[in-house]
Design a protein around this motif. Structure first.
Motif, PDB file in Angstrom:
ATOM      1  N   THR A 134       0.837  -1.210   0.000  1.00 31.01           N
ATOM      2  CA  THR A 134       0.000   0.000   0.000  1.00 31.01           C
ATOM      3  C   THR A 134       0.871   1.258   0.000  1.00 31.01           C
ATOM      4  O   THR A 134       0.643   2.197  -0.757  1.00 31.01           O
ATOM      5  CB  THR A 134      -0.914  -0.007   1.236  1.00 31.01           C
ATOM      6  N   LEU A 135       1.904   1.236   0.857  1.00 31.66           N
ATOM      7  CA  LEU A 135       2.783   2.411   0.952  1.00 31.66           C
ATOM      8  C   LEU A 135       3.675   2.527  -0.275  1.00 31.66           C
ATOM      9  O   LEU A 135       3.944   3.628  -0.756  1.00 31.66           O
ATOM     10  CB  LEU A 135       3.603   2.334   2.231  1.00 31.66           C
ATOM     11  N   THR A 136       4.128   1.397  -0.804  1.00 32.67           N
ATOM     12  CA  THR A 136       4.970   1.435  -1.998  1.00 32.67           C
ATOM     13  C   THR A 136       4.208   2.067  -3.155  1.00 32.67           C
ATOM     14  O   THR A 136       4.752   2.873  -3.916  1.00 32.67           O
ATOM     15  CB  THR A 136       5.451   0.018  -2.355  1.00 32.67           C
ATOM     16  N   LYS A 137       2.914   1.776  -3.246  1.00 25.29           N
ATOM     17  CA  LYS A 137       2.074   2.364  -4.319  1.00 25.29           C
ATOM     18  C   LYS A 137       1.957   3.874  -4.130  1.00 25.29           C
ATOM     19  O   LYS A 137       2.034   4.658  -5.075  1.00 25.29           O
ATOM     20  CB  LYS A 137       0.691   1.716  -4.295  1.00 25.29           C
ATOM     21  N   LEU A 138       1.819   4.305  -2.882  1.00 23.84           N
ATOM     22  CA  LEU A 138       1.666   5.748  -2.597  1.00 23.84           C
ATOM     23  C   LEU A 138       2.993   6.494  -2.768  1.00 23.84           C
ATOM     24  O   LEU A 138       3.032   7.625  -3.258  1.00 23.84           O
ATOM     25  CB  LEU A 138       1.158   5.944  -1.160  1.00 23.84           C
ATOM     26  N   LEU A 139       4.090   5.815  -2.374  1.00 25.16           N
ATOM     27  CA  LEU A 139       5.385   6.514  -2.296  1.00 25.16           C
ATOM     28  C   LEU A 139       6.259   6.316  -3.536  1.00 25.16           C
ATOM     29  O   LEU A 139       7.214   7.052  -3.733  1.00 25.16           O
ATOM     30  CB  LEU A 139       6.157   5.997  -1.061  1.00 25.16           C
ATOM     31  N   GLY A 140       5.960   5.262  -4.311  1.00 29.50           N
ATOM     32  CA  GLY A 140       6.809   4.958  -5.470  1.00 29.50           C
ATOM     33  C   GLY A 140       8.037   4.156  -5.091  1.00 29.50           C
ATOM     34  O   GLY A 140       8.782   3.684  -5.927  1.00 29.50           O
ATOM     35  N   THR A 141       8.265   4.005  -3.808  1.00 32.94           N
ATOM     36  CA  THR A 141       9.303   3.125  -3.268  1.00 32.94           C
ATOM     37  C   THR A 141       8.771   2.608  -1.934  1.00 32.94           C
ATOM     38  O   THR A 141       7.696   3.022  -1.494  1.00 32.94           O
ATOM     39  CB  THR A 141      10.640   3.863  -3.075  1.00 32.94           C
ATOM     40  N   SER A 142       9.527   1.719  -1.290  1.00 32.06           N
ATOM     41  CA  SER A 142       8.957   1.152  -0.068  1.00 32.06           C
ATOM     42  C   SER A 142       9.129   2.106   1.111  1.00 32.06           C
ATOM     43  O   SER A 142       9.884   3.069   1.056  1.00 32.06           O
ATOM     44  CB  SER A 142       9.567  -0.211   0.233  1.00 32.06           C
ATOM     45  N   ALA A 143       8.400   1.793   2.166  1.00 25.82           N
ATOM     46  CA  ALA A 143       8.334   2.677   3.339  1.00 25.82           C
ATOM     47  C   ALA A 143       9.667   2.720   4.071  1.00 25.82           C
ATOM     48  O   ALA A 143      10.516   1.840   3.910  1.00 25.82           O
ATOM     49  CB  ALA A 143       7.255   2.153   4.277  1.00 25.82           C
ATOM     50  N   TRP A 144       9.844   3.787   4.932  1.00 27.00           N
ATOM     51  CA  TRP A 144      11.105   3.843   5.684  1.00 27.00           C
ATOM     52  C   TRP A 144      10.935   4.308   7.128  1.00 27.00           C
ATOM     53  O   TRP A 144      11.676   3.877   7.991  1.00 27.00           O
ATOM     54  CB  TRP A 144      12.133   4.714   4.971  1.00 27.00           C
ATOM     55  N   TYR A 145       9.930   5.144   7.426  1.00 29.48           N
ATOM     56  CA  TYR A 145       9.842   5.637   8.806  1.00 29.48           C
ATOM     57  C   TYR A 145       9.525   4.498   9.787  1.00 29.48           C
ATOM     58  O   TYR A 145      10.287   4.235  10.727  1.00 29.48           O
ATOM     59  CB  TYR A 145       8.770   6.717   8.923  1.00 29.48           C
ATOM     60  N   ALA A 146       8.398   3.813   9.565  1.00 28.56           N
ATOM     61  CA  ALA A 146       8.043   2.732  10.488  1.00 28.56           C
ATOM     62  C   ALA A 146       9.059   1.592  10.444  1.00 28.56           C
ATOM     63  O   ALA A 146       9.421   1.047  11.500  1.00 28.56           O
ATOM     64  CB  ALA A 146       6.635   2.224  10.184  1.00 28.56           C
ATOM     65  N   PRO A 147       9.567   1.209   9.270  1.00 31.20           N
ATOM     66  CA  PRO A 147      10.637   0.206   9.289  1.00 31.20           C
ATOM     67  C   PRO A 147      11.841   0.639  10.120  1.00 31.20           C
ATOM     68  O   PRO A 147      12.352  -0.128  10.940  1.00 31.20           O
ATOM     69  CB  PRO A 147      11.006   0.075   7.812  1.00 31.20           C
TER      70      PRO A 147
END
Ligand SMILES: NC(=O)c1ccc[n+]([C@@H]2O[C@H](COP(=O)([O-])OP(=O)(O)OC[C@H]3O[C@@H](n4cnc5c(N)ncnc54)[C@H](O)[C@@H]3O)[C@@H](O)[C@H]2O)c1
Ligand SMILES: O=C(O)C[C@H](O)C(=O)O
Length: 306
Positions: free
Chosen positions: A216-229
């Motif tokens: 879901t976040l990858t679709k929104l951001l164009g790359t994968s998430a980083w804050y929560a990870p």
């Protein structure tokens, strides 16, 4: 405590920042292969010290592992992230070689290190780290379930319209869009099962939204998430630093636990100064056991591609 973070990209830099701000590490070393990138990230982060009030020292190095010598913990975030529409498993062709080499470099200078593997496909990369390094199983931790559980709590709080601090919930199994096992039957709002508040349909929606939280976040951001990870990694490192004995779902090498062997998979782990102090075998319902077995089959299929 000395912590190395390999990969000065989105997740690695976030992880380093959270570790610094939580101020339990004496020294943080960031490593990258891009010339000057880790040095730049480290300097930028150090210029927040007086603003964020931490005393940890952060340095960066371009691929000089001698600077990581004597690390207590090393976090591996090096590798490529997925693009929208991809699965984490599709990253194996590029990331496997990176994680293998990085793991070998780390233990050369820090033979007593505890590795935290983040790069995807994470369960397989953690398994690869075991094979590549031969470290004791308690000293290789795959980070996925801590992040997935945070997303599970986020979705449950959203559905319950309550603070996330009211929720206790855990995700086990593989860190994959299809293999995650959110333990919805065990999720509680301040000791009350969430099934007292949510319909079966709503609980199913929460489970599905959790499983695709990364996509879901990858679709929104164009790359994968980083804050929560990054935040999830920092909590695992803190548990080790403080010998806290907190329990997190982590990808751990199983040797009979949960009826599984020769696989690294997300299970409840007590973390402390020795890394994984204990793998906790909780009672699973028939449905939860079935999902866990299915998840394990999926991870083993990816492991077979190594
Ligand atoms: N396990 C999880 O829950 C989780 C969460 C988020 C991201 N990830 C994974 O973490 C990885 C990193 O994601 P990101 O968003 O930070 O990517 P990114 O591209 O922002 O950063 C990756 C960094 O690794 C560096 N790198 C590549 N090869 C290297 C090597 N051999 N040695 C040192 N550094 C090297 C790159 O130069 C880059 O700076 C991806 O594989 C992503 O899928 C996992
Ligand atoms: O989803 C991804 O590809 C990155 C990571 O595994 C995540 O869950 O955020």
């Amino acid at each position: 405590m000395k912590v190395t973070v390999v990969g000065a990209g989105a997740v690695g830099a976030s992880c380093a920042e959270y570790i610094a701000i939580k101020d339990f590490a004496d020294e943080i070393v960031i490593v990258d292969i891009k010339e000057g990138f880790a040095e730049g990230k480290a300097m930028d982060l150090m210029q927040t010290a007086s603003l964020n009030g931490f005393d940890s020292t952060i340095t960066g190095t371009t691929n000089d592992y001698s600077k990581t010598a004597g690390s207590d913990v090393a976090v591996i975030t090096s590798g490529i992230p997925r693009k929208p529409g991809m699965t984490r498993e599709e990253l194996i062709g590029i990331n496997a070689g990176i994680v293998k080499t990085v793991s070998e470099n780390l233990i050369k200078y820090s033979p007593n290190v505890i590795l935290i593997v983040v790069s995807n496909p994470m369960d397989t990369m953690a398994y690869l780290a075991h094979k590549a390094t031969g470290l004791p199983k308690n000293r290789i931790i795959g980070m996925g379930g801590a992040l997935d559980s945070a997303r599970f709590k986020y979705r449950l709080a959203e559905a319950l319209d309550c603070p996330q601090s009211d929720i206790s919930a855990m995700v086990i199994g593989g860190h994959s869009d299809t293999g995650m096992v959110p333990l919805i039957e065990k999720a509680v709002r301040n000791s009350v099962p969430v099934s007292e508040f949510l319909s079966a349909e709503k609980m199913a929606e929460v489970v599905e939204a959790t499983k695709v939280g990364g996509a879901t976040l990858t679709k929104l951001l164009g790359t994968s998430a980083w804050y929560a990870p990054g935040a999830a990694v920092s909590e695992l490192v803190r548990a080790i630093a403080l010998d806290s004995k907190k329990m997190f779902p982590c990808s751990a090498l199983l040797e009979g636990e949960y009826g599984l062997s020769d696989i690294s998979l997300g299970v409840p782990c007590v973390l402390g100064k020795n890394g994984i102090e204990k793998i906790v075998e909780i009672e699973l319902s028939a449905a939860e056991k079935a999902k866990m077995m299915e998840s394990a089959e999926g991870v083993k299929a990816v492991n077979a591609l190594l």
